[in-house]
Design a protein around this motif. Structure first.
Motif, mmCIF file in Angstrom:
data_model
loop_
_atom_site.group_PDB
_atom_site.id
_atom_site.type_symbol
_atom_site.label_atom_id
_atom_site.label_comp_id
_atom_site.label_asym_id
_atom_site.label_seq_id
_atom_site.Cartn_x
_atom_site.Cartn_y
_atom_site.Cartn_z
ATOM 1 N N LYS A 104 0.833 -1.210 0.000
ATOM 2 C CA LYS A 104 0.000 0.000 0.000
ATOM 3 C C LYS A 104 0.864 1.255 0.000
ATOM 4 C CE LYS A 104 -3.874 2.299 0.595
ATOM 5 N NZ LYS A 104 -4.803 2.478 -0.461
ATOM 6 N N ARG A 105 1.906 1.256 0.807
ATOM 7 C CA ARG A 105 2.812 2.411 0.864
ATOM 8 C C ARG A 105 3.505 2.626 -0.474
ATOM 9 N NH1 ARG A 105 6.256 4.707 5.336
ATOM 10 N NH2 ARG A 105 7.926 5.768 4.259
ATOM 11 N N GLU A 106 3.966 1.547 -1.094
ATOM 12 C CA GLU A 106 4.636 1.651 -2.389
ATOM 13 C C GLU A 106 3.683 2.175 -3.463
ATOM 14 O OE1 GLU A 106 7.877 1.355 -2.917
ATOM 15 O OE2 GLU A 106 8.047 0.981 -0.761
ATOM 16 N N GLN A 107 2.421 1.760 -3.400
ATOM 17 C CA GLN A 107 1.432 2.244 -4.365
ATOM 18 C C GLN A 107 1.194 3.743 -4.193
ATOM 19 O OE1 GLN A 107 -1.880 -0.336 -3.514
ATOM 20 N NE2 GLN A 107 -1.289 -1.810 -5.086
ATOM 21 N N LEU A 108 1.137 4.208 -2.960
ATOM 22 C CA LEU A 108 0.950 5.643 -2.711
ATOM 23 C C LEU A 108 2.143 6.445 -3.225
ATOM 24 C CD1 LEU A 108 -0.559 5.537 0.879
ATOM 25 C CD2 LEU A 108 -1.740 6.220 -1.212
ATOM 26 N N ILE A 109 3.334 5.943 -3.000
ATOM 27 C CA ILE A 109 4.537 6.627 -3.481
ATOM 28 C C ILE A 109 4.555 6.660 -5.005
ATOM 29 C CG2 ILE A 109 7.060 6.464 -3.609
ATOM 30 C CD1 ILE A 109 6.945 5.393 -0.696
ATOM 31 N N GLN A 110 4.171 5.555 -5.630
ATOM 32 C CA GLN A 110 4.138 5.498 -7.090
ATOM 33 C C GLN A 110 3.108 6.474 -7.663
ATOM 34 O OE1 GLN A 110 3.108 1.686 -8.728
ATOM 35 N NE2 GLN A 110 3.826 2.226 -10.768
ATOM 36 N N ARG A 111 1.944 6.565 -7.032
ATOM 37 C CA ARG A 111 0.922 7.514 -7.496
ATOM 38 C C ARG A 111 1.422 8.946 -7.364
ATOM 39 N NH1 ARG A 111 -4.620 7.019 -4.986
ATOM 40 N NH2 ARG A 111 -5.034 8.626 -6.517
ATOM 41 N N ALA A 112 2.170 9.254 -6.304
ATOM 42 C CA ALA A 112 2.727 10.591 -6.125
ATOM 43 C C ALA A 112 3.736 10.891 -7.228
ATOM 44 C CB ALA A 112 3.381 10.721 -4.755
ATOM 45 N N GLN A 113 4.567 9.919 -7.576
ATOM 46 C CA GLN A 113 5.543 10.112 -8.644
ATOM 47 C C GLN A 113 4.858 10.323 -9.991
ATOM 48 O OE1 GLN A 113 7.853 6.552 -8.166
ATOM 49 N NE2 GLN A 113 9.237 7.464 -6.677
ATOM 50 N N GLN A 114 3.771 9.598 -10.241
ATOM 51 C CA GLN A 114 3.020 9.765 -11.486
ATOM 52 C C GLN A 114 2.388 11.146 -11.553
ATOM 53 O OE1 GLN A 114 0.347 6.435 -11.320
ATOM 54 N NE2 GLN A 114 1.785 5.059 -12.332
ATOM 55 N N ALA A 115 1.860 11.621 -10.440
ATOM 56 C CA ALA A 115 1.254 12.951 -10.407
ATOM 57 C C ALA A 115 2.315 14.030 -10.627
ATOM 58 C CB ALA A 115 0.529 13.168 -9.085
ATOM 59 N N GLU A 116 3.512 13.840 -10.069
ATOM 60 C CA GLU A 116 4.601 14.788 -10.297
ATOM 61 C C GLU A 116 5.006 14.809 -11.770
ATOM 62 O OE1 GLU A 116 7.487 13.338 -7.534
ATOM 63 O OE2 GLU A 116 6.844 14.728 -5.966
ATOM 64 N N SER A 117 5.037 13.648 -12.406
ATOM 65 C CA SER A 117 5.361 13.578 -13.832
ATOM 66 C C SER A 117 4.293 14.291 -14.654
ATOM 67 C CB SER A 117 5.474 12.125 -14.291
ATOM 68 O OG SER A 117 6.542 11.485 -13.654
ATOM 69 N N ALA A 118 3.033 14.093 -14.304
ATOM 70 C CA ALA A 118 1.941 14.761 -15.008
ATOM 71 C C ALA A 118 2.048 16.275 -14.831
ATOM 72 C CB ALA A 118 0.597 14.260 -14.492
ATOM 73 N N LEU A 119 2.442 16.718 -13.655
ATOM 74 C CA LEU A 119 2.618 18.142 -13.388
ATOM 75 C C LEU A 119 3.734 18.713 -14.261
ATOM 76 C CD1 LEU A 119 1.709 20.508 -11.643
ATOM 77 C CD2 LEU A 119 3.359 19.783 -9.931
ATOM 78 N N ARG A 120 4.840 17.969 -14.396
ATOM 79 C CA ARG A 120 5.947 18.402 -15.254
ATOM 80 C C ARG A 120 5.519 18.510 -16.711
ATOM 81 N NH1 ARG A 120 9.316 14.307 -13.918
ATOM 82 N NH2 ARG A 120 9.251 14.637 -11.701
ATOM 83 N N VAL A 121 4.795 17.498 -17.201
ATOM 84 C CA VAL A 121 4.332 17.501 -18.589
ATOM 85 C C VAL A 121 3.371 18.667 -18.807
ATOM 86 C CG1 VAL A 121 2.940 16.247 -20.284
ATOM 87 C CG2 VAL A 121 4.698 15.052 -18.982
ATOM 88 N N ASN A 122 2.478 18.905 -17.857
ATOM 89 C CA ASN A 122 1.555 20.035 -17.965
ATOM 90 C C ASN A 122 2.324 21.352 -18.048
ATOM 91 O OD1 ASN A 122 -1.116 21.226 -17.926
ATOM 92 N ND2 ASN A 122 -0.609 21.901 -15.858
ATOM 93 N N GLY A 123 3.379 21.479 -17.279
ATOM 94 C CA GLY A 123 4.212 22.678 -17.322
ATOM 95 C C GLY A 123 4.866 22.861 -18.681
ATOM 96 N N TRP A 124 5.357 21.767 -19.257
ATOM 97 C CA TRP A 124 5.968 21.850 -20.583
ATOM 98 C C TRP A 124 4.951 22.277 -21.631
ATOM 99 C CZ3 TRP A 124 8.402 16.377 -20.045
ATOM 100 C CH2 TRP A 124 9.546 16.448 -19.264
#
Length: 66
Positions: free
Chosen positions: A36-56
């Motif tokens: 469960k903890r690993e899934q939460l961390i992975q979702r946070a990393q995916q959201a950060e990637s989406a934020l970066r792409v949105n910025g680009w």
């Protein structure tokens, strides 16, 4: 035929992603180590990637095709 429920977003995608990243970064801190903890961390990393792409995509240097 079913009608789609539509609504206008009151916040920008970038702001919603920032809030999601902050929330997802806080959640694993209280969670014991495991899947469960690993899934939460992975979702946070995916959201950060989406934020970066949105910025680009919203950057002023990006030009539309001619």
């Amino acid at each position: 035929m079913l009608k789609r429920r539509r609504f206008k977003q009151t916040e920008t995608l970038g702001l919603r992603l920032l809030r999601m990243v902050a929330k997802l970064r806080r959640e694993p801190q209280g969670t014991p180590a495991g899947i469960k903890r690993e899934q939460l961390i992975q979702r946070a990393q995916q959201a950060e990637s989406a934020l970066r792409v949105n910025g680009w995509l919203n950057s002023p240097g990006l030009q539309p095709p001619k």
